[in-house]
Design a protein around this motif. Sequence first.
Motif, PDB file in Angstrom:
ATOM      1  N   LEU A  78      44.428  20.638 -36.017  1.00 40.70           N
ATOM      2  CA  LEU A  78      44.225  19.363 -36.703  1.00 40.70           C
ATOM      3  C   LEU A  78      44.859  19.342 -38.086  1.00 40.70           C
ATOM      4  O   LEU A  78      45.405  18.320 -38.501  1.00 40.70           O
ATOM      5  N   SER A  79      44.789  20.440 -38.804  1.00 34.25           N
ATOM      6  CA  SER A  79      45.342  20.446 -40.158  1.00 34.25           C
ATOM      7  C   SER A  79      46.862  20.374 -40.161  1.00 34.25           C
ATOM      8  O   SER A  79      47.464  19.921 -41.134  1.00 34.25           O
ATOM      9  N   GLU A 117      37.487  14.256 -41.619  1.00 34.38           N
ATOM     10  CA  GLU A 117      38.789  14.508 -42.244  1.00 34.38           C
ATOM     11  C   GLU A 117      38.649  15.339 -43.519  1.00 34.38           C
ATOM     12  O   GLU A 117      39.462  16.230 -43.770  1.00 34.38           O
ATOM     13  N   ARG A 167      46.014  12.902 -36.428  1.00 36.03           N
ATOM     14  CA  ARG A 167      44.682  13.497 -36.606  1.00 36.03           C
ATOM     15  C   ARG A 167      43.586  12.443 -36.420  1.00 36.03           C
ATOM     16  O   ARG A 167      42.602  12.674 -35.729  1.00 36.03           O
ATOM     17  N   SER A 210      48.426  12.660 -40.489  1.00 42.78           N
ATOM     18  CA  SER A 210      47.138  11.980 -40.665  1.00 42.78           C
ATOM     19  C   SER A 210      46.905  10.938 -39.576  1.00 42.78           C
ATOM     20  O   SER A 210      45.781  10.783 -39.089  1.00 42.78           O
ATOM     21  N   LEU A 215      42.078  20.967 -29.760  1.00 48.22           N
ATOM     22  CA  LEU A 215      41.859  19.833 -30.651  1.00 48.22           C
ATOM     23  C   LEU A 215      40.435  19.319 -30.533  1.00 48.22           C
ATOM     24  O   LEU A 215      39.766  19.059 -31.533  1.00 48.22           O
ATOM     25  N   TYR A 254      40.756  24.832 -38.849  1.00 48.17           N
ATOM     26  CA  TYR A 254      41.235  23.779 -37.961  1.00 48.17           C
ATOM     27  C   TYR A 254      42.770  23.795 -37.908  1.00 48.17           C
ATOM     28  O   TYR A 254      43.425  22.848 -38.350  1.00 48.17           O
TER      29      TYR A 254
END
Length: 101
Positions: free
Chosen positions: A47-48, A34, A55, A52, A9, A44
């Motif tokens: 993260l993806s 973002e 993240r 949200s 991450l 990513y």
Amino acid sequence: MEGRMKAELSDEVLYAVYSVTRKPSFVVSRRKIEDEINRNPYLYPCLSSATSVSRRRVIGTVMNRHFPVWGCELKSPCHVTAWSLLCEFPGVLREIEDVSC
């Protein structure tokens, strides 16, 4: 496994910072990071696939660890959404370049 995930991450956040930063810029916002993740989710994967909220928490944690906050002296309370790259960026660039994909 949890330590490995945290490292992945962190690597993904720092790579996104590197990807969106263009000279002579010295500030990066959470929004830019973002947007980069949303545009290129294949770069990513950790993260993806996160929510949200998760993240944003990861981005904030990693960025606060590596960069000073930008613009908080102007308002109180401060909700950090941007970081200054002036002080720490050269070291982080070296760290990103050492990451093997």
